[in-house]
Write an enzyme that holds these catalytic residues in place. Structure first.
Site, PDB file in Angstrom:
ATOM      1  N   ALA A   1     -35.917 -22.605 -28.389  1.00  0.00           N
ATOM      2  CA  ALA A   1     -35.460 -21.367 -29.026  1.00  0.00           C
ATOM      3  C   ALA A   1     -35.080 -20.312 -28.002  1.00  0.00           C
ATOM      4  CB  ALA A   1     -36.534 -20.831 -29.975  1.00  0.00           C
ATOM      5  N   GLY A   2     -34.453 -20.745 -26.901  1.00  0.00           N
ATOM      6  CA  GLY A   2     -33.946 -19.796 -25.916  1.00  0.00           C
ATOM      7  C   GLY A   2     -32.515 -19.416 -26.227  1.00  0.00           C
TER       8      GLY A   2
ATOM      9  N   ALA B   1     -29.558 -20.647 -25.221  1.00  0.00           N
ATOM     10  CA  ALA B   1     -28.637 -21.721 -25.586  1.00  0.00           C
ATOM     11  C   ALA B   1     -28.940 -22.265 -26.972  1.00  0.00           C
ATOM     12  CB  ALA B   1     -28.704 -22.835 -24.548  1.00  0.00           C
TER      13      ALA B   1
ATOM     14  N   LYS C   1     -19.900 -20.879  -9.922  1.00  0.00           N
ATOM     15  CA  LYS C   1     -19.231 -20.658 -11.210  1.00  0.00           C
ATOM     16  C   LYS C   1     -17.802 -20.165 -10.981  1.00  0.00           C
ATOM     17  CE  LYS C   1     -19.758 -20.826 -15.683  1.00  0.00           C
ATOM     18  NZ  LYS C   1     -20.840 -20.156 -16.413  1.00  0.00           N
TER      19      LYS C   1
ATOM     20  N   TYR D   1       0.860  -1.192   0.000  1.00  0.00           N
ATOM     21  CA  TYR D   1       0.000   0.000   0.000  1.00  0.00           C
ATOM     22  C   TYR D   1       0.893   1.238   0.000  1.00  0.00           C
ATOM     23  CZ  TYR D   1      -4.360   2.526   0.626  1.00  0.00           C
ATOM     24  OH  TYR D   1      -5.430   3.351   0.438  1.00  0.00           O
TER      25      TYR D   1
ATOM     26  N   ASP E   1     -24.426 -19.276 -20.770  1.00  0.00           N
ATOM     27  CA  ASP E   1     -25.650 -20.033 -21.023  1.00  0.00           C
ATOM     28  C   ASP E   1     -25.873 -20.216 -22.524  1.00  0.00           C
ATOM     29  OD1 ASP E   1     -26.273 -20.184 -18.292  1.00  0.00           O
ATOM     30  OD2 ASP E   1     -27.152 -18.198 -18.347  1.00  0.00           O
TER      31      ASP E   1
END
Length: 752
Positions: A198-199, A201, A97, A42, A165
């Site tokens: 149809a999302g 992904a 994650k 610091y 995703d």
């Protein structure tokens, strides 16, 4: 097919609560002890890199963590399959994650949850955080906002922005499809591809496949309202419209007739056996809905034996698992200081994964999965725990980034880069995962001897519910039921087998067995009956000796030396019997075995050589190539001491035996473990840091283990009792539930 892991709400909450809340922490990577350390970290020392970065912003990658730091960002609007539960509820997923980033690619990641569903607010918040991070991973944000947010952030920011995703699933799907078509002899440009879902992904999958050569008019996308065709108006948006096909089909069943490929990112049971039967020869079916696929492999193969099937599940072959992609994509992108992750990098990742699956599988992977995996219909995607992923995938991604102009700092020496990636791999995690897979395959019966302890009961239930094998718990049913009721899982009483001396018919057989072993050691028939009927350690050992189980775990409630003395009533585990206690220490991606920590009080040089050989067997059963150091307070003859000479002579004994592993000594621990210090002794026979430390005496080994356990973040497994003819594993009295489970896994896998 391995048993599927069962997780109860109580277990999941306990995992996230203990030993401290959450799954991640921050630790300093530089010394932070003295006043000088603080002055450098610091004020005033920090002013120097501040000025350097102000003068040349690119040096931020040199003087800060930016180059290895990713933000995992969500607003919780599409959490797993649970829907819109909000930003705060998404935090466990985002922490998870972050853990995966670290575990698989040594990428530091921090979770950030944004409490808004306004796309513009998310875009602005993330844009303003840009200077902090080397990359942005968007997660669990609902469509269509996820498309808008990612696209605008890509345009506004000069670091990679990646919505996993979408693109993570697409990359692994593409890798699997490359190999599936290779096997079936088809070309992607000629294939009729049907996508259901149809999302985010699904759209990303189709976009990436088209970038790889799939023909637009050969690709039919379906959603809950049927085929997305040109001219359809109901339930449409700009992203669906981009993939509207010229087709007369209107339902999924109609679209599937004659299709070469089915890709599912939709819902359980969306595909029927009749649909699969109507597909073209050698159909490819990727049923990726989680937790249950659109159609199971069994159902598909029942009507089409020629089908190649992949799912999102780990208990079927060909798992489409995002963890094969995003850690390594970011690793490669971060290492070239990329401004983006583009299609070329994603395709390079997919192609590298596909090529890896076509190579010979390493022995440690084959050993873990219990079969010699080889490229074919049931192995088209590498396993997530293939140790080659870390040094194969990132270089391919980095090369693609360099070739397409998004690299700010190209890698000059790719061979050196690959070598550095190998060093990032955490071998301990791979070893433990490999053992878990082996245990699931073996399905061994393991005795948990101390059912009067809540930790042991929890461990037994975890062992069962994780699909690791069959637990046999020694204890009183009413006490065990009380533990389970208190823990909120009373139903688990039906999942484990409980046994005690009052519940078996052949106790006299066990008593006679003991008497035959102990009658010349001062024990009469009544003494043996008391031991068999009242001491759980002895009773459990008798069960094992009479082949009622494949192994046993004990020692969580009583000191190891006392437990070993009791086990000696049943098995030959005295110092002269060849028994050895090996303790595994896991810390910061490193595993070191210490021996003997249990049996031999003051071993001779011949005993020490025996101990080294036993420890080497344990190392190999764990997937380690043994490198033995005989440890002392002296190095190779200086200073001279009787106790040091013994260690040097042990090395000579091993040399005379002609063993097939590396060894040397005597040497101090720093020489054994630090390759730079070892270089001061160029004659040392070890080619790398030792992974087995043979200690001069039991007390020095025990002191070393306890000291390390108390002073640092060290996981202790053992002592692993080896040299007897049954699998007996001893825990310590401070063992956690996870430690006990690990010991049960060791017993199931016959480690030692």
């Amino acid at each position: 097919m391995s048993p599927r892991t069962k997780v109860t709400p109580e277990e999941a909450l306990a995992y996230h609560l203990e030993p401290v809340p959450g799954k991640i922490e921050i630790s300093a990577s530089t010394p932070m002890v003295t006043q000088r350390d603080l002055s450098l970290a610091y004020s005033p020392g920090v002013a120097v890199p501040v000025q350097a970065i102000a003068d040349n912003p690119a040096t931020a990658y040199d003087y800060t963590t930016k180059g290895n730091l990713v933000a995992v960002i969500s607003n919780g609007s599409a959490i797993l399959g649970m829907g819109n539960l909000g930003a705060l509820a998404s935090k466990p997923v985002m922490e998870g994650k972050a853990v995966l980033f670290k575990r698989f690619a040594d990428v530091n990641a921090i979770d950030i949850e944004l409490d808004t569903e306004d796309a513009d607010e998310i875009i602005n918040a993330v844009r303003l955080m840009g200077p902090t991070f080397g990359g942005i991973n968007l997660e669990d944000i609902k469509a269509p906002e996820c498309f808008i947010i990612e696209q605008q952030l890509k345009e506004l920011m000069d670091i990679p922005v990646f919505h996993d995703d979408q693109h993570g699933t697409a990359v692994i799907c593409a890798a699997g499809l490359i190999n599936a078509l290779h096997i079936s002899g088809k070309k992607i440009a000629d294939c009729r591809i049907v996508l259901n879902g149809a999302g985010a992904a699904g759209i990303a999958c189709l976009e990436l496949l088209k970038a790889m050569g799939a023909t637009h008019d050969n690709c039919i996308m379906c959603d809950t309202k049927g085929v997305i065709y040109q001219g359809r108006t109901e339930g449409m948006n700009q992203w669906k419209s981009a993939h509207a096909a010229r087709t007369d089909t209107r339902t999924l069943a109609e679209a599937m007739v004659g299709a070469d490929v089915f890709l599912g990112v939709s819902a359980k049971g969306a595909v029927s056996a009749e649909m699969v039967a109507s597909m073209a020869d050698n159909p490819v079916i990727f049923a990726m809905a989680n937790p249950d696929p659109e159609i199971t492999p069994e159902e598909a193969h029942a009507v089409r034996a020629d089908a190649i099937v992949a799912t999102g599940r780990s208990d079927y072959p060909n798992q489409v698992n995002n963890v094969l992609g995003f850690p390594y994509l970011f690793r490669g992108a971060l290492d070239i200081h990329a401004t983006a992750i583009n299609d070329a990098m994603k395709i390079a990742c997919a192609e590298a994964l596909a090529a890896l699956a076509r190579e010979d599988v390493p022995d440690e992977v084959a050993m873990a999965y219990g079969t010699k995996l080889s490229f074919g219909p049931e192995y088209i995607i590498p396993t997530p725990f293939d140790p080659r992923l870390i040094h194969v995938i990132p270089p391919a991604v980095a090369r693609a980034g360099m070739e397409t102009g998004v690299a700010r700092r190209p890698i000059v020496d790719m061979d050196a880069y690959e070598h550095s990636l190998r060093a990032r791999m955490d071998p301990t995690a791979s070893i433990l995962q490999s053992l878990s897979v082996r245990a699931r395959r073996e399905q061994a019966r393991i005795i948990f001897a101390e059912g009067d302890d809540e930790r042991v009961v929890r461990a037994a239930v975890t062992f069962k519910r994780s699909g690791l094998g069959q637990p046999l718990v020694v204890g009183r049913p009413e006490q065990i039921a009380g533990f389970l009721t208190t823990l909120g899982m009373p139903e688990a009483i039906d999942e484990i087998e409980i046994v005690n001396a009052a519940m078996i018919d052949n106790l006299e057989t066990y008593t006679d067995f003991l008497y035959q072993r102990l009658h010349r050691k001062g024990f009469d028939q009544r003494d043996c009956h008391k031991l068999a009927s009242r001491d759980r350690h002895v009773f459990a050992a008798l069960l094992l000796a009479h082949d009622m189980a494949d192994g046993m775990v004990t020692g969580a409630t009583r000191k190891s030396a006392h437990v070993l003395n009791l086990i000696n009533h049943v098995f030959d585990a005295e110092p002269g019997d060849g028994a050895v206690g090996v303790t595994a220490l896991l810390a910061r991606g490193r595993m070191v075995l210490l021996a003997d920590t249990l049996v031999q009080e003051w071993p001779t040089e011949n005993d020490l050589a025996d101990i080294a050989m036993r420890a080497a067997d344990v190392a190999r059963s764990l997937g380690l190539e043994p490198r033995v150091a005989f440890c002392s307070f002296s190095n190779f003859g200086y200073p001279v001491s009787e106790r040091a000479v013994k260690m040097a002579r042990a090395s000579e004994v091993l040399a005379a035996r002609g063993v097939d592993f590396e060894f040397d000594g005597e040497m101090t621990v720093d020489v054994a473990l630090n390759i730079e210090v070892m270089k001061s002794f160029p004659f040392c026979r070890l080619t790398g840091p030792a992974n087995i430390l043979v200690m001069p005496a039991r007390h020095s080994a025990s002191i070393s283990v306890k000291l390390l356990q108390e002073m640092g973040h060290v996981t202790v497994i053992g002592p692993i009792l080896t040299g007897i003819d049954r699998q007996v594993k001893l825990c310590s009295t401070s063992s956690t539930v996870n430690d006990i489970v690990n010991m049960a896994i060791m017993a199931a896998c016959k480690v030692g």
